[in-house]
Design a protein around this motif. Structure first.
Motif, PDB file in Angstrom:
ATOM      1  N   GLY A 135       0.830  -1.202   0.000  1.00  0.00           N
ATOM      2  CA  GLY A 135       0.000   0.000   0.000  1.00  0.00           C
ATOM      3  C   GLY A 135       0.860   1.245   0.000  1.00  0.00           C
ATOM      4  O   GLY A 135       1.937   1.281  -0.597  1.00  0.00           O
ATOM      5  N   HIS A 136       0.392   2.290   0.686  1.00  0.00           N
ATOM      6  CA  HIS A 136       1.098   3.570   0.698  1.00  0.00           C
ATOM      7  C   HIS A 136       2.501   3.431   1.263  1.00  0.00           C
ATOM      8  O   HIS A 136       2.728   2.741   2.263  1.00  0.00           O
ATOM      9  CB  HIS A 136       0.314   4.592   1.519  1.00  0.00           C
ATOM     10  N   ILE A 137       3.449   4.117   0.619  1.00  0.00           N
ATOM     11  CA  ILE A 137       4.836   4.103   1.071  1.00  0.00           C
ATOM     12  C   ILE A 137       5.363   5.531   0.975  1.00  0.00           C
ATOM     13  O   ILE A 137       5.592   6.055  -0.115  1.00  0.00           O
ATOM     14  CB  ILE A 137       5.665   3.088   0.251  1.00  0.00           C
ATOM     15  N   TYR A 138       5.491   6.167   2.120  1.00  0.00           N
ATOM     16  CA  TYR A 138       5.818   7.589   2.191  1.00  0.00           C
ATOM     17  C   TYR A 138       7.124   7.829   2.937  1.00  0.00           C
ATOM     18  O   TYR A 138       7.452   7.121   3.901  1.00  0.00           O
ATOM     19  CB  TYR A 138       4.714   8.346   2.940  1.00  0.00           C
ATOM     20  N   ALA A 139       7.857   8.855   2.490  1.00  0.00           N
ATOM     21  CA  ALA A 139       8.998   9.404   3.219  1.00  0.00           C
ATOM     22  C   ALA A 139       9.974   8.316   3.675  1.00  0.00           C
ATOM     23  O   ALA A 139      10.489   7.571   2.857  1.00  0.00           O
ATOM     24  CB  ALA A 139       8.481  10.238   4.383  1.00  0.00           C
ATOM     25  N   GLY A 141       9.461   5.601   4.933  1.00  0.00           N
ATOM     26  CA  GLY A 141       8.998   4.284   4.513  1.00  0.00           C
ATOM     27  C   GLY A 141       9.577   3.893   3.165  1.00  0.00           C
ATOM     28  O   GLY A 141       9.862   2.718   2.910  1.00  0.00           O
ATOM     29  N   ALA A 142       9.775   4.888   2.287  1.00  0.00           N
ATOM     30  CA  ALA A 142      10.391   4.621   0.987  1.00  0.00           C
ATOM     31  C   ALA A 142      11.840   4.173   1.165  1.00  0.00           C
ATOM     32  O   ALA A 142      12.334   3.325   0.424  1.00  0.00           O
ATOM     33  CB  ALA A 142      10.325   5.864   0.109  1.00  0.00           C
ATOM     34  N   PHE A 143      12.513   4.726   2.175  1.00  0.00           N
ATOM     35  CA  PHE A 143      13.905   4.356   2.417  1.00  0.00           C
ATOM     36  C   PHE A 143      14.005   2.930   2.953  1.00  0.00           C
ATOM     37  O   PHE A 143      15.018   2.255   2.746  1.00  0.00           O
ATOM     38  CB  PHE A 143      14.546   5.356   3.374  1.00  0.00           C
ATOM     39  N   LEU A 144      12.974   2.489   3.614  1.00  0.00           N
ATOM     40  CA  LEU A 144      12.914   1.093   4.041  1.00  0.00           C
ATOM     41  C   LEU A 144      12.954   0.183   2.815  1.00  0.00           C
ATOM     42  O   LEU A 144      13.613  -0.861   2.818  1.00  0.00           O
ATOM     43  CB  LEU A 144      11.633   0.861   4.845  1.00  0.00           C
ATOM     44  N   ALA A 145      12.276   0.587   1.747  1.00  0.00           N
ATOM     45  CA  ALA A 145      12.306  -0.171   0.496  1.00  0.00           C
ATOM     46  C   ALA A 145      13.622   0.041  -0.246  1.00  0.00           C
ATOM     47  O   ALA A 145      14.176  -0.903  -0.821  1.00  0.00           O
ATOM     48  CB  ALA A 145      11.129   0.231  -0.391  1.00  0.00           C
ATOM     49  N   PHE A 146      14.147   1.281  -0.225  1.00  0.00           N
ATOM     50  CA  PHE A 146      15.419   1.560  -0.892  1.00  0.00           C
ATOM     51  C   PHE A 146      16.536   0.660  -0.360  1.00  0.00           C
ATOM     52  O   PHE A 146      17.470   0.318  -1.090  1.00  0.00           O
ATOM     53  CB  PHE A 146      15.837   3.021  -0.672  1.00  0.00           C
ATOM     54  N   ALA A 147      16.460   0.301   0.913  1.00  0.00           N
ATOM     55  CA  ALA A 147      17.518  -0.485   1.546  1.00  0.00           C
ATOM     56  C   ALA A 147      17.427  -1.972   1.195  1.00  0.00           C
ATOM     57  O   ALA A 147      18.253  -2.763   1.658  1.00  0.00           O
ATOM     58  CB  ALA A 147      17.482  -0.300   3.060  1.00  0.00           C
ATOM     59  N   GLN A 148      16.436  -2.346   0.384  1.00  0.00           N
ATOM     60  CA  GLN A 148      16.267  -3.747  -0.002  1.00  0.00           C
ATOM     61  C   GLN A 148      16.625  -3.945  -1.476  1.00  0.00           C
ATOM     62  O   GLN A 148      16.656  -3.003  -2.258  1.00  0.00           O
ATOM     63  CB  GLN A 148      14.835  -4.192   0.305  1.00  0.00           C
ATOM     64  N   ASP A 149      16.888  -5.197  -1.830  1.00  0.00           N
ATOM     65  CA  ASP A 149      17.424  -5.496  -3.156  1.00  0.00           C
ATOM     66  C   ASP A 149      16.404  -5.387  -4.275  1.00  0.00           C
ATOM     67  O   ASP A 149      16.763  -5.087  -5.423  1.00  0.00           O
ATOM     68  CB  ASP A 149      17.997  -6.922  -3.166  1.00  0.00           C
ATOM     69  N   TYR A 150      15.148  -5.625  -3.986  1.00  0.00           N
ATOM     70  CA  TYR A 150      14.127  -5.746  -5.030  1.00  0.00           C
ATOM     71  C   TYR A 150      12.805  -5.268  -4.447  1.00  0.00           C
ATOM     72  O   TYR A 150      12.528  -5.490  -3.263  1.00  0.00           O
ATOM     73  CB  TYR A 150      14.020  -7.213  -5.450  1.00  0.00           C
ATOM     74  N   VAL A 151      12.000  -4.598  -5.268  1.00  0.00           N
ATOM     75  CA  VAL A 151      10.738  -4.032  -4.779  1.00  0.00           C
ATOM     76  C   VAL A 151       9.586  -4.415  -5.700  1.00  0.00           C
ATOM     77  O   VAL A 151       9.644  -4.209  -6.914  1.00  0.00           O
ATOM     78  CB  VAL A 151      10.812  -2.493  -4.681  1.00  0.00           C
ATOM     79  N   ILE A 152       8.538  -4.989  -5.112  1.00  0.00           N
ATOM     80  CA  ILE A 152       7.296  -5.288  -5.830  1.00  0.00           C
ATOM     81  C   ILE A 152       6.173  -4.501  -5.160  1.00  0.00           C
ATOM     82  O   ILE A 152       6.023  -4.550  -3.937  1.00  0.00           O
ATOM     83  CB  ILE A 152       6.967  -6.793  -5.787  1.00  0.00           C
ATOM     84  N   MET A 153       5.385  -3.776  -5.935  1.00  0.00           N
ATOM     85  CA  MET A 153       4.360  -2.895  -5.361  1.00  0.00           C
ATOM     86  C   MET A 153       2.966  -3.310  -5.811  1.00  0.00           C
ATOM     87  O   MET A 153       2.753  -3.690  -6.963  1.00  0.00           O
ATOM     88  CB  MET A 153       4.633  -1.440  -5.770  1.00  0.00           C
ATOM     89  N   ARG A 154       2.056  -3.241  -4.884  1.00  0.00           N
ATOM     90  CA  ARG A 154       0.637  -3.501  -5.177  1.00  0.00           C
ATOM     91  C   ARG A 154       0.149  -2.526  -6.247  1.00  0.00           C
ATOM     92  O   ARG A 154       0.342  -1.312  -6.138  1.00  0.00           O
ATOM     93  CB  ARG A 154      -0.164  -3.324  -3.888  1.00  0.00           C
ATOM     94  N   LYS A 155      -0.499  -3.049  -7.286  1.00  0.00           N
ATOM     95  CA  LYS A 155      -0.803  -2.205  -8.435  1.00  0.00           C
ATOM     96  C   LYS A 155      -2.135  -1.475  -8.369  1.00  0.00           C
ATOM     97  O   LYS A 155      -2.345  -0.506  -9.110  1.00  0.00           O
ATOM     98  CB  LYS A 155      -0.755  -3.040  -9.713  1.00  0.00           C
ATOM     99  N   ASP A 156      -3.036  -1.889  -7.498  1.00  0.00           N
ATOM    100  CA  ASP A 156      -4.372  -1.293  -7.520  1.00  0.00           C
ATOM    101  C   ASP A 156      -4.601  -0.250  -6.438  1.00  0.00           C
ATOM    102  O   ASP A 156      -5.625   0.421  -6.431  1.00  0.00           O
ATOM    103  CB  ASP A 156      -5.435  -2.385  -7.385  1.00  0.00           C
ATOM    104  N   ARG A 157      -3.633  -0.111  -5.507  1.00  0.00           N
ATOM    105  CA  ARG A 157      -3.826   0.873  -4.448  1.00  0.00           C
ATOM    106  C   ARG A 157      -2.498   1.228  -3.805  1.00  0.00           C
ATOM    107  O   ARG A 157      -1.665   0.369  -3.580  1.00  0.00           O
ATOM    108  CB  ARG A 157      -4.776   0.329  -3.371  1.00  0.00           C
ATOM    109  N   GLY A 158      -2.314   2.508  -3.512  1.00  0.00           N
ATOM    110  CA  GLY A 158      -1.113   2.942  -2.814  1.00  0.00           C
ATOM    111  C   GLY A 158      -0.291   3.933  -3.620  1.00  0.00           C
ATOM    112  O   GLY A 158      -0.201   3.855  -4.847  1.00  0.00           O
ATOM    113  N   TRP A 159       0.329   4.868  -2.903  1.00  0.00           N
ATOM    114  CA  TRP A 159       1.193   5.872  -3.506  1.00  0.00           C
ATOM    115  C   TRP A 159       2.618   5.690  -3.004  1.00  0.00           C
ATOM    116  O   TRP A 159       2.838   5.377  -1.834  1.00  0.00           O
ATOM    117  CB  TRP A 159       0.739   7.285  -3.148  1.00  0.00           C
ATOM    118  N   PHE A 160       3.562   5.943  -3.895  1.00  0.00           N
ATOM    119  CA  PHE A 160       4.966   6.093  -3.498  1.00  0.00           C
ATOM    120  C   PHE A 160       5.257   7.579  -3.514  1.00  0.00           C
ATOM    121  O   PHE A 160       5.008   8.261  -4.519  1.00  0.00           O
ATOM    122  CB  PHE A 160       5.893   5.368  -4.486  1.00  0.00           C
TER     123      PHE A 160
END
Length: 264
Positions: A135-139, A141-160
């Motif tokens: 879902g939503h990934i803000y501020a 929270g985005a860096f939490l994803a940046f620190a990982q090797d690969y990112v898959i995002m839900r396509k029907d709901r949520g903002w980066f």
């Protein structure tokens, strides 16, 4: 302006109806009361970390639980990868600003440094890491994803989104280094300077996330991607060393004392 004052004036999107802890009893966390845990699930050679802290803000309790989950993942000798996933409509909304505003100056800087060291650990973790963004990934929270090797995002709901410009606050030096290292150069102006909100499809087209998936298939897709990336298992020491070498400057910046967030 002091960091503490800046934090008091910053607000991220809030969820109505969320019950919060009493500040007097739990000063540093305003996370939802009903569910506060990191659930570790073993799926074959993949370890799935379910972040069950509501908005999954990076509070001291969140960091402690996450470190414990990572310790458990490393403890599985046959584990080759880690998947992180949130609950409901949030992956992570970033810093626990209300909790941080109640801290003393010393406590604020300590916690900020603790977050940086946590990101440094995740960035160089000895297993393949995949963020399953539900879902939503803000501020932050985005860096939490940046620190990982690969990112898959839900396509029907949520903002980066990196909304710092709209909050009239800048980035700490180490955070900026991580953002520049993980975001495509073509998106620096839109994502960092202007705080653009991306849908999952837009984020994939921009190269910010690697895949998109339906919510129903998100965890399975993340586990499948993790297994594919890890293959029969990568040597942990070698993988961690290579990650460190690739992100040497970022890793060093994250492990240096926090520079004060600037007010724009």
């Amino acid at each position: 302006m002091a960091l503490r004052s800046i934090l008091r004036n910053c607000r991220y999107p809030r969820v109505t109806g969320t019950k919060l802890q009493h500040c007097q009893q739990r000063r540093y966390s305003l996370q939802p009361v009903h569910k506060r845990s990191m659930e570790v699930e073993k799926v074959g050679s993949c370890v799935v970390i379910h972040m069950n802290f509501g908005e999954n803000r990076l509070s001291p309790a969140f960091l402690k639980a996450f470190h414990e989950a990572l310790d458990k993942a490393e403890g599985y000798e046959d584990a080759t990868a880690v998947v992180t996933i949130g609950e409901g409509k949030h992956y992570s909304l970033g810093l626990d600003l209300e909790g941080m505003a109640s801290m003393s100056g010393v406590e604020t800087f300590k916690h900020s440094f603790d977050i940086q060291k946590f990101l440094a650990r995740l960035l160089t973790f000895p297993l393949v890491t995949v963020a399953a963004v539900n879902g939503h990934i803000y501020a932050a929270g985005a860096f939490l994803a940046f620190a990982q090797d690969y990112v898959i995002m839900r396509k029907d709901r949520g903002w980066f989104c990196l909304p710092e410009v709209n909050l009239k606050r800048g980035f700490a030096a180490a955070w900026m280094e991580l953002a520049k290292a993980r975001l495509p150069v073509t998106e620096h102006k839109l994502a960092i300077h202007l705080g653009k909100k991306y849908t999952a499809e837009e984020a994939k087209t921009a190269g910010i996330v690697n895949e998109v998936s339906s919510l129903e298939e998100l965890k399975d897709s993340a586990v499948a991607a993790a297994n594919k990336l890890a293959g029969d298992g990568l040597d942990r020491k070698t993988l961690a060393t290579i990650k460190h070498d690739v992100y040497r400057d970022v890793y060093q910046a994250l492990n240096e004392p926090v520079r004060v967030y600037s007010l724009l």
